[in-house]
Write a protein that holds these residues in place. Structure first.
Motif, mmCIF file in Angstrom:
data_model
loop_
_atom_site.group_PDB
_atom_site.id
_atom_site.type_symbol
_atom_site.label_atom_id
_atom_site.label_comp_id
_atom_site.label_asym_id
_atom_site.label_seq_id
_atom_site.Cartn_x
_atom_site.Cartn_y
_atom_site.Cartn_z
ATOM 1 N N TRP A 62 0.807 -1.222 0.000
ATOM 2 C CA TRP A 62 0.000 0.000 0.000
ATOM 3 C C TRP A 62 0.837 1.268 0.000
ATOM 4 N N GLU A 63 1.879 1.248 0.815
ATOM 5 C CA GLU A 63 2.694 2.455 0.890
ATOM 6 C C GLU A 63 3.336 2.766 -0.464
ATOM 7 N N MET A 64 3.777 1.683 -1.130
ATOM 8 C CA MET A 64 4.368 1.845 -2.452
ATOM 9 C C MET A 64 3.356 2.453 -3.437
ATOM 10 N N LEU A 65 2.106 1.965 -3.345
ATOM 11 C CA LEU A 65 1.078 2.468 -4.256
ATOM 12 C C LEU A 65 0.796 3.939 -3.995
ATOM 13 N N GLU A 66 0.758 4.299 -2.724
ATOM 14 C CA GLU A 66 0.519 5.719 -2.381
ATOM 15 C C GLU A 66 1.640 6.604 -2.915
ATOM 16 N N GLN A 67 2.850 6.100 -2.799
ATOM 17 C CA GLN A 67 3.985 6.875 -3.319
ATOM 18 C C GLN A 67 3.904 7.000 -4.838
ATOM 19 N N GLU A 68 3.509 5.905 -5.465
ATOM 20 C CA GLU A 68 3.355 5.934 -6.932
ATOM 21 C C GLU A 68 2.333 6.971 -7.352
ATOM 22 N N LEU A 69 1.231 7.017 -6.611
ATOM 23 C CA LEU A 69 0.170 7.978 -6.938
ATOM 24 C C LEU A 69 0.717 9.399 -6.893
ATOM 25 N N GLU A 70 1.497 9.701 -5.846
ATOM 26 C CA GLU A 70 2.038 11.060 -5.718
ATOM 27 C C GLU A 70 3.071 11.336 -6.813
ATOM 28 N N ARG A 71 3.932 10.347 -7.068
ATOM 29 C CA ARG A 71 4.974 10.532 -8.091
ATOM 30 C C ARG A 71 4.364 10.754 -9.459
#
Lengths: 326, 280
Positions: free
Chosen positions: B268-277
């Motif tokens: 999940w954390e990776m996905l959230e970071q992807e969304l922001e990036r």
């Protein structure tokens, strides 16, 4: 969905004899209701002529919509109208409303507590057109839907009263509709009372609990048996849901023998309801269930079919006589 | 929250993009709280929901019972988290409840119920939305109200025959106050669309609707298509939107079975970071 190039006159087909009839009592009552309430809308699915809604359509053409042969859409559009404050009265045949549009009535109208009033014509054996048109299991299907009111009126007078009452009932209503020349059979002064069963003939030896058109046949059979010295009471239960358990239990206790009578399969409808409430109240009594068998029924005139399947006045009279021998 | 009726100046597209991005954040928070969900579909809806709720529709979030409000009907009830994402932004629910999405006895369910303030129809069973939209639009015509009905439906939902019953009646009743947004994301419960529904735009045209076909993840195209749908010419409007499930998060965009996404806790954390990036 429907080939409707025929019109059944209930008066002729049932040989109602000297009984008075009223033409299109539903449409007349709906037009009267719509004159009082601007939010009444009428809809049909290509069965305007055959569900008696035309008197309303003529009086209020701007409030009448024919959606074509599309019963799911008939109910969905009615639900949409109800959501913005209209009170839609939707007509089709009972079979199409209940078999085809069941989920729409359940999820949209009943779950959403919407003010949609569905009038399904051709209950039981009141059509010549066979299985596709005979609503023989609609009551059972509809009584299972939480929050849905289910009514099976007996005659022209009661149909008119039910139209007005259903407007007052908050939420969805399903009504079994007799169309065309509809007989007047209930006693003078009778008034439909929502949620109530009413004794329409006093008696002591046999008690018949009946609903819909069958109450007329019950009254005929009771009158015939009186001539043979048998006293027959009739409890008319037009409200399938909510069901008047109290009246049924009191009635059952007041008679020596008990029968139910319905223009519907004997499973799931009136007979089942009566058995449920009696058992729950601890009333142990033999119950004779008169109604249709667990099978689909052939084409034939209503009079012929009702006689063949045991729900004509004459066949009911025979059945009641045989009950006296046991 | 009464939005204006004129096309937005170019600068406001940036604002709508920010809104769409915030909706995606809200969706991810819900899916993370649940650990799974219909987040793929939801992510594909961010642009049109932003365009509707923050530009096109006339409504007051403090008066969602106003009879004259424009209405948005979500016909695919399993997109509920899209709606909750919007509701958190317009103040119908608190952002704090988003992590409780789909929890037992929680405040926001995995599907939509019309008893919830702001939810116009009960979803869950597909094929039941458009007919209700027709009833509402018809009733508003009877009452000469000027408000409009917007309804989302999907390519998979077009397989329900009742959708076409409703489409037929909308043009027959000349409901130009009705706008259907068809979310064509190419997936349904069993995976990729199992019965070919193309040509989708031509089907709606043949049913008598005015049709626009756009990239539903291109905000300008969505906004402009909605402006075009304001025309009152007796014909209902269909906007065929090609959308990408998982849009905004490359890992989810690439995932094959995205009807109901299951994500490992660590992801999940990776996905959230992807969304922001990915948001530029």
């Amino acid at each position: 969905m429907s080939n409707s190039g025929f019109q059944v006159s209930m008066a002729e087909s049932l040989k109602a004899g000297t009984r008075q009839t009223v033409q299109a009592p539903f449409g007349l009552a709906l037009a009267e209701l719509a004159g009082k309430h601007e939010d009444v809308v009428g809809l049909t699915a290509d069965l305007g002529k055959y569900t008696d809604i035309l008197p309303f359509a003529k009086a209020f053409p701007d409030r009448y919509f024919n959606v074509g042969m599309a019963e799911q859409n008939l109910i969905a559009i009615s639900a949409g109208l109800a959501k913005i404050g209209k009170v839609p009265f939707a007509t089709t045949y009972g079979v199409f409303a209940t078999r085809r549009a069941y989920e729409f009535i359940a999820v949209l109208c009943a779950h959403g507590h919407l003010n949609v009033k569905v009038f399904g014509a051709l209950p039981g054996l009141t059509t010549s057109y066979g299985c596709s048109h005979q609503a023989i299991e609609d009551t059972g299907l509809m009584r299972l839907i939480p929050g849905l009111t289910v009514i099976d009126p007996c005659d022209a007078t009661e149909i008119g009263q039910v139209v007005h009452t259903s407007y007052q009932i908050a939420g969805p209503v399903y009504v079994r509709l007799q169309r065309g020349n509809v007989i007047k059979a209930l006693p003078e002064g009778y008034e439909f009372r929502h949620g109530k069963a009413q004794i329409v003939r006093q008696g002591s030896q046999i008690g018949i609990i009946s609903t819909g058109l069958m109450t007329a046949h019950a009254l005929d059979a009771a009158a015939a048996l009186e001539k043979q010295g048998v006293s027959v009471a009739v409890l008319h239960a037009p409200c399938i849901k909510p069901f008047d358990a109290k009246a049924v239990v009191e009635f059952a206790r007041s008679v020596e023998r008990l029968a139910t009578l319905e223009n519907h399969v004997v499973a799931g409808g009136l007979a089942t309801l009566v058995a449920e409430v009696l058992f729950e109240a601890g009333v142990s009594q033999k119950l004779v269930r008169m109604g249709l068998p667990d099978e689909y029924i052939e084409c034939g005139s209503p009079g012929y079919l009702m006689d063949k399947y045991g729900i004509s006045s004459a066949r009911i009279e025979q059945k009641l006589s045989s009950m006296m021998k046991n | 929250m009464l939005t204006n009726q004129s096309p937005p100046p170019p600068a406001s597209f940036e604002l709508l993009r920010e809104r769409a991005h915030q909706l995606r954040r809200n969706m991810l928070v819900q899916a993370r709280g649940k650990g799974q969900g219909y987040v793929g579909q939801a992510l594909g809806t961010a642009e049109f929901l932003s365009a509707l709720y923050f530009n096109e529709m006339r409504y007051d979030a403090a008066r969602m019972d106003d009879p004259d409000r424009d209405r948005f009907l979500m016909s695919t009830g399993h997109y509920a988290l899209s709606l909750w994402a919007v509701f958190a932004e317009i103040g119908l629910i608190s952002r704090d409840v988003l992590p409780l999405y789909g929890k037992d006895a929680g405040p926001i369910d995995m599907t939509t119920f019309d008893a919830v303030l702001g939810v116009e129809i009960t979803g869950g069973s597909l094929g039941q939305g458009l007919g209700q939209a027709v009833g509402m639009a018809l009733g508003h015509k009877m009452d000469k109200r000027t408000c409009r009905i917007f309804i989302e439906t999907s390519d998979g939902e077009l397989q329900e025959g009742s959708t076409w019953e409703a489409a037929m009646s909308a043009s027959a009743f000349r409901l130009d106050n009705l706008v259907a947004l068809i979310d064509c994301n190419g997936i349904q419960a069993d995976g990729a669309i199992v019965i070919d529904m193309e040509p989708i735009a031509a089907k709606w045209q043949a049913f008598g609707w005015d049709v626009a076909e756009i990239n539903g993840n291109d905000l300008e195209q969505v906004v402009n298509a909605l402006v075009g749908a304001r025309t009152r010419n007796g014909r209902p409007k269909a906007i065929v939107m090609r959308t990408k499930p998982g849009k905004g998060i490359p890992t989810l965009e690439a995932r094959e079975k995205s009807h109901f996404i299951r994500v490992e806790a660590a992801e999940w954390e990776m996905l959230e970071q992807e969304l922001e990036r990915n948001y530029v």
